[in-house]
Design a protein around this motif. Structure first.
Motif, PDB file in Angstrom:
ATOM      1  N   PHE A 142       0.870  -1.181   0.000  1.00  0.00           N
ATOM      2  CA  PHE A 142       0.000   0.000   0.000  1.00  0.00           C
ATOM      3  C   PHE A 142       0.907   1.232   0.000  1.00  0.00           C
ATOM      4  O   PHE A 142       2.019   1.196   0.554  1.00  0.00           O
ATOM      5  CB  PHE A 142      -0.903   0.023   1.234  1.00  0.00           C
ATOM      6  CG  PHE A 142      -1.933  -1.071   1.268  1.00  0.00           C
ATOM      7  CD1 PHE A 142      -3.212  -0.850   0.790  1.00  0.00           C
ATOM      8  CD2 PHE A 142      -1.621  -2.337   1.769  1.00  0.00           C
ATOM      9  CE1 PHE A 142      -4.161  -1.862   0.819  1.00  0.00           C
ATOM     10  CE2 PHE A 142      -2.554  -3.349   1.802  1.00  0.00           C
ATOM     11  CZ  PHE A 142      -3.840  -3.111   1.319  1.00  0.00           C
ATOM     12  N   ARG A 143       0.440   2.287  -0.614  1.00  0.00           N
ATOM     13  CA  ARG A 143       1.260   3.500  -0.585  1.00  0.00           C
ATOM     14  C   ARG A 143       0.377   4.746  -0.610  1.00  0.00           C
ATOM     15  O   ARG A 143      -0.750   4.732  -1.135  1.00  0.00           O
ATOM     16  CB  ARG A 143       2.246   3.533  -1.743  1.00  0.00           C
ATOM     17  CG  ARG A 143       1.631   3.851  -3.104  1.00  0.00           C
ATOM     18  CD  ARG A 143       2.681   3.869  -4.195  1.00  0.00           C
ATOM     19  NE  ARG A 143       2.112   4.276  -5.491  1.00  0.00           N
ATOM     20  CZ  ARG A 143       2.795   4.239  -6.648  1.00  0.00           C
ATOM     21  NH1 ARG A 143       4.056   3.814  -6.656  1.00  0.00           N
ATOM     22  NH2 ARG A 143       2.205   4.639  -7.771  1.00  0.00           N
ATOM     23  N   LEU A 144       0.926   5.795  -0.036  1.00  0.00           N
ATOM     24  CA  LEU A 144       0.332   7.121  -0.126  1.00  0.00           C
ATOM     25  C   LEU A 144       1.015   7.834  -1.278  1.00  0.00           C
ATOM     26  O   LEU A 144       2.232   8.106  -1.224  1.00  0.00           O
ATOM     27  CB  LEU A 144       0.522   7.910   1.163  1.00  0.00           C
ATOM     28  CG  LEU A 144       0.027   7.254   2.461  1.00  0.00           C
ATOM     29  CD1 LEU A 144       0.281   8.201   3.640  1.00  0.00           C
ATOM     30  CD2 LEU A 144      -1.436   6.892   2.373  1.00  0.00           C
ATOM     31  N   ASN A 145       0.271   8.118  -2.320  1.00  0.00           N
ATOM     32  CA  ASN A 145       0.794   8.864  -3.460  1.00  0.00           C
ATOM     33  C   ASN A 145       0.406  10.325  -3.250  1.00  0.00           C
ATOM     34  O   ASN A 145      -0.693  10.755  -3.588  1.00  0.00           O
ATOM     35  CB  ASN A 145       0.199   8.318  -4.757  1.00  0.00           C
ATOM     36  CG  ASN A 145       0.834   8.945  -5.990  1.00  0.00           C
ATOM     37  OD1 ASN A 145       1.625   9.881  -5.891  1.00  0.00           O
ATOM     38  ND2 ASN A 145       0.476   8.427  -7.149  1.00  0.00           N
ATOM     39  N   LEU A 146       1.299  11.066  -2.614  1.00  0.00           N
ATOM     40  CA  LEU A 146       1.009  12.441  -2.194  1.00  0.00           C
ATOM     41  C   LEU A 146       1.453  13.409  -3.277  1.00  0.00           C
ATOM     42  O   LEU A 146       2.626  13.452  -3.658  1.00  0.00           O
ATOM     43  CB  LEU A 146       1.721  12.738  -0.870  1.00  0.00           C
ATOM     44  CG  LEU A 146       1.408  11.752   0.271  1.00  0.00           C
ATOM     45  CD1 LEU A 146       2.280  12.031   1.476  1.00  0.00           C
ATOM     46  CD2 LEU A 146      -0.069  11.827   0.641  1.00  0.00           C
ATOM     47  N   LYS A 147       0.512  14.210  -3.744  1.00  0.00           N
ATOM     48  CA  LYS A 147       0.830  15.151  -4.818  1.00  0.00           C
ATOM     49  C   LYS A 147      -0.280  16.193  -4.924  1.00  0.00           C
ATOM     50  O   LYS A 147      -1.429  15.954  -4.562  1.00  0.00           O
ATOM     51  CB  LYS A 147       0.974  14.425  -6.153  1.00  0.00           C
ATOM     52  CG  LYS A 147      -0.264  13.630  -6.560  1.00  0.00           C
ATOM     53  CD  LYS A 147      -0.028  12.859  -7.842  1.00  0.00           C
ATOM     54  CE  LYS A 147      -1.269  12.042  -8.218  1.00  0.00           C
ATOM     55  NZ  LYS A 147      -1.072  11.272  -9.466  1.00  0.00           N
ATOM     56  N   GLY A 148       0.104  17.365  -5.394  1.00  0.00           N
ATOM     57  CA  GLY A 148      -0.865  18.404  -5.725  1.00  0.00           C
ATOM     58  C   GLY A 148      -1.608  19.006  -4.561  1.00  0.00           C
ATOM     59  O   GLY A 148      -2.712  19.517  -4.729  1.00  0.00           O
ATOM     60  N   TRP A 149      -1.021  18.961  -3.355  1.00  0.00           N
ATOM     61  CA  TRP A 149      -1.767  19.473  -2.193  1.00  0.00           C
ATOM     62  C   TRP A 149      -1.801  20.992  -2.126  1.00  0.00           C
ATOM     63  O   TRP A 149      -2.574  21.563  -1.394  1.00  0.00           O
ATOM     64  CB  TRP A 149      -1.181  18.909  -0.892  1.00  0.00           C
ATOM     65  CG  TRP A 149       0.290  19.213  -0.700  1.00  0.00           C
ATOM     66  CD1 TRP A 149       0.838  20.385  -0.265  1.00  0.00           C
ATOM     67  CD2 TRP A 149       1.376  18.340  -0.947  1.00  0.00           C
ATOM     68  NE1 TRP A 149       2.199  20.293  -0.222  1.00  0.00           N
ATOM     69  CE2 TRP A 149       2.567  19.039  -0.632  1.00  0.00           C
ATOM     70  CE3 TRP A 149       1.475  17.018  -1.397  1.00  0.00           C
ATOM     71  CZ2 TRP A 149       3.832  18.473  -0.755  1.00  0.00           C
ATOM     72  CZ3 TRP A 149       2.736  16.460  -1.520  1.00  0.00           C
ATOM     73  CH2 TRP A 149       3.888  17.166  -1.206  1.00  0.00           C
ATOM     74  N   GLY A 150      -0.970  21.636  -2.903  1.00  0.00           N
ATOM     75  CA  GLY A 150      -1.058  23.087  -3.022  1.00  0.00           C
ATOM     76  C   GLY A 150      -0.421  23.850  -1.883  1.00  0.00           C
ATOM     77  O   GLY A 150       0.246  23.303  -1.007  1.00  0.00           O
ATOM     78  N   TYR A 151      -0.683  25.142  -1.905  1.00  0.00           N
ATOM     79  CA  TYR A 151      -0.090  26.088  -0.958  1.00  0.00           C
ATOM     80  C   TYR A 151      -0.935  26.162   0.305  1.00  0.00           C
ATOM     81  O   TYR A 151      -2.159  26.179   0.236  1.00  0.00           O
ATOM     82  CB  TYR A 151      -0.010  27.456  -1.622  1.00  0.00           C
ATOM     83  CG  TYR A 151       0.637  28.535  -0.795  1.00  0.00           C
ATOM     84  CD1 TYR A 151       2.014  28.561  -0.591  1.00  0.00           C
ATOM     85  CD2 TYR A 151      -0.128  29.558  -0.238  1.00  0.00           C
ATOM     86  CE1 TYR A 151       2.620  29.570   0.145  1.00  0.00           C
ATOM     87  CE2 TYR A 151       0.460  30.578   0.506  1.00  0.00           C
ATOM     88  CZ  TYR A 151       1.832  30.570   0.687  1.00  0.00           C
ATOM     89  OH  TYR A 151       2.429  31.570   1.423  1.00  0.00           O
ATOM     90  N   ASN A 152      -0.271  26.163   1.448  1.00  0.00           N
ATOM     91  CA  ASN A 152      -0.997  26.294   2.715  1.00  0.00           C
ATOM     92  C   ASN A 152      -1.059  27.778   3.064  1.00  0.00           C
ATOM     93  O   ASN A 152      -0.097  28.356   3.575  1.00  0.00           O
ATOM     94  CB  ASN A 152      -0.298  25.509   3.816  1.00  0.00           C
ATOM     95  CG  ASN A 152      -1.170  25.372   5.056  1.00  0.00           C
ATOM     96  OD1 ASN A 152      -1.766  26.334   5.514  1.00  0.00           O
ATOM     97  ND2 ASN A 152      -1.242  24.169   5.598  1.00  0.00           N
TER      98      ASN A 152
END
Length: 888
Positions: free
Chosen positions: A95-105
């Motif tokens: 299983f994996r977390l494909n983290l991308k595109g979360w943008g600017y905080n």
């Protein structure tokens, strides 16, 4: 970014939980402005942040398949940062977390993703159980919990209550039957939230908002202290209390919650308590319904135990209660309409960033209407900058009035203990500088009188509203969460309600939905989704049979409540089949039942037109892009329309009002003047009136005198704007200008031509804040008969008072900065005196670069820096005389 898990042997996962540093600001139920009802419109300061990525699975570490999106977490009024996402059982090694595109905080001003406490579980969980159980409040989204079955769920019959076997030392003594057991120990603790605002001696822990006992303790030890002191003075009286918005974070338990739940929902919560921790007891449907009942109980307790108790205690003390119940930024899964119904004066809120007003104000007005209350108040002008002044405030006030607000509670009047320190005590951006040391304080009466007259007229009679929305009964029950589908039709007003008003206060007379206090509506819109409580479904059938016309976006499929019993869903569907017809509904259609009917797939405007209910207000003729707001109230003998030009330009319009048989009159809230309209006529089912509205101007059009005429009987006077009047004289320089001594400017200067003080050669004039008196003499021939002469001051920054020949003609505080001077003029030489006042910003900017000992101003907080640009100031002109009749 990839975060991968290798379980070795195949692993079955059903849910994932994670904590994330929140972004600012996602789906927080906060300030929504009524400017757009589009699917992607979440209101001012609200946005749908992109997901932070997705969870994926693989059997070999090469071919990956998506399981679920990982939504971003939005900032709330508490510290909750965890959420759980559910998905169908998936067996894989990787299983994996494909983290991308979360943008600017935007909240912390960086692009970092801070993630923690990631748990991939084998156990099934209710999707987003954290918000569904009231730990945190967010938009009500569709249920995405998979249909878990068999041993994936907990059989409620197998839930064993071990409470009586827990010793005083906290140890559990239990002879467990054979099998694999999970032991849950559930308790409750205070949230630990402390009061946000107040004097040091009044700060402390927030009151329990679900407890009548706690509310009484708070009342006795806060309001009670004030009451006892006030009653020491003979004849003194406290009129009422005001409760500010709730900004304390969510709460989902109180000491008697379980008892209150059973009393209100009709069944015991005990065996279903694991659902409040995200477990699935019985089935997905049962667990979702249980959490609905939990949220509904939280909302009922906040309304009854908190706001209701305060109202009762106020009445016992001879006072009224006014409350932002619960407030613009919902913290609990509350029922905003019900909570406001537990006040004498429901209250909303608008900020100086919300020119079109707020849904919170609309909810306050709706609550007043559906609970039979005369006044709807608003915390007003919050978030004002130091440069605020009446011309800036007027459009915001007009928007609130058009939404149904008829009392302004200004935030705030700041206490000024000194007269030798100016501006004195100042606050940051949350507070309007409404205090006696403000430069324009003495010149502000015209603005406040305008609001006073407007509020008074809009408290008369009852609101005229054609559409009533039923938002269902889920919580948080707000217009924002409902998103009001279908959208309100232009030219008609609307109110909203939940089950309480729907069940207890609505009936049908002559095809209209009527309330006990006199409000009535022509169209009922169901906007609560596909679930409807059994009681609401039964009442809906009664209303339709009696003659109600109902527009429904959805046909009810089930009850949302476990309290409606095992047959609740079946009866709801049976009633729906009677009212909609059996089987799936077509895209559009209608079905008659008794004297009424249910319609779907059509717009509200289309149905109202079919009912021959024309627009209550419309622009029959107007410049493209003109924006005119309206509100309508009616008494036994008159119709009262409030109009406001919500644009930056003057407008000449032909307005159509759904009134016939009465003569239109213009009531000017700025001056109090009342004049009969002359250019009007009956067209179809409405009265059309030609009107001129200056920029940001408001006007009441009142119909009271009965008439059989089809049009105005007096000679029509054309609608005209001040700056369309012909110029008869330009008042050129020189101008003598006197400044207040001691504030850096010379006592007197001469200006050959008018210009902003900031363009003067003298640095003391450029940095001057306060008032200056301009004098100028001019010659004018005698006025022609019926001629009216107007003094147009041109550009003024920011207010000006006018005196002609010793006659005070009042203060102008917004464009077009013009005043009728006819009655003060004399043939030949005339003396003009203009007292212009600017803002404190000029002197504060200058003083911010000086040593403290050299400053002329004194403040507790200065928002300005030496590099800031001072705004234009004073009488800038050009100053013109305009006339309604050209001189010879």
């Amino acid at each position: 970014m990839l975060i991968q898990f290798d379980y070795g042997p195949a692993y079955t996962a059903r849910s994932i939980s994670y904590s994330q540093r929140p972004n600012w600001k996602a789906l927080v139920i906060a300030t929504q402005v009524p400017t757009s009802w589009a699917d992607d419109a979440y209101g001012e300061n609200m946005r749908l942040n992109p997901p932070i990525g997705q969870l994926e699975a693989s059997d070999d570490g090469h071919a990956w398949r998506g399981l679920c999106s990982l939504p971003a977490i939005g900032q709330q009024h508490d510290s909750w940062t965890q959420q759980t996402i559910s998905f169908p059982a998936t067996t894989a090694r990787f299983f994996r977390l494909n983290l991308k595109g979360w943008g600017y905080n935007d909240r912390v001003k960086d692009s970092d993703l801070l993630l923690a406490a990631v748990v991939l579980r084998n156990e099934a969980r209710v999707d987003h159980w954290e918000s569904k159980s009231g730990n945190v409040v967010d938009f009500s989204n569709p249920d995405l919990t998979p249909a878990y079955q068999g041993n994936e769920t907990i059989d409620p019959a197998h839930v064993v209550d071990l409470t009586h076997q827990l010793g005083a030392d906290g140890k559990l003594t239990w002879d467990a039957p054979p099998g694999r057991w999970t032991v849950l120990r559930l308790g409750h603790t205070p949230t630990g939230v402390r009061t946000k605002h107040g004097r040091p001696e009044t700060m402390g822990l927030e009151c329990d908002k679900l407890s009548a006992t706690a509310a009484r303790v708070q009342f006795e030890n806060y309001v009670g202290v004030l009451l006892r002191e006030i009653r020491r003075a003979p004849g003194a009286k406290l009129a009422g209390i005001n409760i500010d918005s709730a900004e304390h974070g969510s709460q989902n338990w109180t000491s008697d919650f379980e008892m209150q739940f059973e009393k209100r929902r009709g069944y015991s919560l005990r065996r279903f308590l694991p659902v409040m921790m995200g477990r699935i007891v019985g089935s997905r449907e049962q667990s979702e319904k249980l959490l609905f009942d939990v949220r509904r109980t939280i909302a009922d307790l906040m309304s009854d135990a908190y706001f209701g108790t305060f109202q009762q205690l106020c009445h016992a003390a001879g006072m009224t209660s006014m409350a932002q119940a619960p407030g613009i930024a919902t913290c609990l899964p509350s029922d905003n309409i019900q909570a406001k119904g537990r006040t004498d004066i429901p209250m909303g809120e608008f900020w100086m960033t919300q020119k079109d007003g707020t849904i919170d104000c609309k909810e306050a007005a709706s609550a007043a209407h559906v609970y039979g209350l005369r006044v709807a108040a608003a915390e007003a002008f919050t978030g004002s900058g130091a440069d605020v002044q009446p011309a800036m405030m007027k459009p915001f006030a007009d928007a609130a009035l058009a939404l149904g607000i008829n009392r302004f509670v200004v935030l705030a009047s700041i206490h000024q203990p000194w007269d030798d320190r100016k501006p004195g005590v100042t606050e940051d951006r949350f507070y309007l500088p409404y205090q006696r040391h403000n430069t324009w304080w003495e010149e502000s009466a015209g603005f406040w009188n305008t609001l006073g007259r407007s509020s008074h007229l809009l408290q008369q009679g009852r609101a005229v509203v054609d559409v009533l929305y039923h938002l269902g009964n889920d919580t948080p029950l707000k217009i924002a969460t409902s998103r009001l589908r279908p959208a309100p039709p232009a030219g008609y007003d609307y109110d909203v309600m939940g089950d309480e008003v729907f069940l207890a206060r609505t009936r049908v007379e002559d095809g209209r939905i009527v309330l006990p206090d006199g409000m009535s509506y022509r169209l009922l819109i169901l906007a609560g989704g596909q679930r409807m409580s059994l009681a609401a479904a039964r009442h809906l059938k009664t209303l339709v049979t009696a003659g109600a016309v109902v527009l429904a976006l959805n046909k009810p499929l089930e009850s949302p409540s476990l309290g409606d019993g095992t047959r609740g869903d079946e009866e709801v569907r049976q009633i729906a089949d009677e009212l909609w017809g059996s089987g799936p509904s077509a895209v559009a259609g209608e079905k008659k039942t008794g004297a009424g009917r249910v319609v779907w797939g059509r717009s509200p405007a289309n149905i109202l037109a079919e009912l021959k209910i024309g627009r209550d207000f419309a622009l029959a003729e107007a410049r493209r892009g003109a924006s005119v707001l309206f509100a309508h109230r009616a008494t036994a003998d008159k119709d009262i329309y409030f109009l406001a030009n919500h644009g930056p330009h003057g407008e000449k319009i032909t307005a159509a009002f759904r009134v016939m048989g009465r003569v239109p009159e213009f009531w000017d809230p700025e001056t109090g003047a009342i004049t009969r309209a002359t250019d009007w006529q009956i067209v179809g089912e409405s009265t059309q009136v030609k009107i001129s509205l200056e920029a940001s101007a408001s006007l009441f059009v009142i119909f009271r005198e009965k008439s059989s005429s089809k049009q105005g009987v007096e000679p029509a006077k054309p609608a005209v704007l001040i700056r369309e009047l012909p110029v008869v004289k330009t008042l050129k320089g020189p101008w003598q200008v006197r400044f207040t001594p001691g504030w850096g400017a010379p006592e007197k200067i001469e200006m050959p031509t008018l210009q902003s003080w900031t363009e003067a050669a003298d640095p003391g004039v450029r940095a001057y804040s306060g008032s200056a008196v301009y004098t100028h003499d001019f010659d004018l021939a005698a006025s022609a008969k019926n001629e009216r002469v107007w003094l147009d001051l041109g550009d003024v920054a920011v207010v000006a008072s006018v005196n002609i020949n010793g006659h005070s003609l009042g203060t102008v505080w917004k464009a077009p900065y013009a005043v009728d001077i006819t009655d003060a003029l004399q043939p030949g030489r005339n003396q003009l005196e203009v007292r212009a006042t600017n803002l404190w910003s000029n002197r504060l900017i200058y003083d911010s670069g000086l040593p403290e000992a050299e400053r002329k101003t004194w403040v507790t907080w200065n928002p300005y820096r030496p590099t800031d640009t001072a705004p234009p100031s004073g009488l800038i002109g050009p100053v013109l005389l305009r006339s309604t009749v050209s001189q010879q």
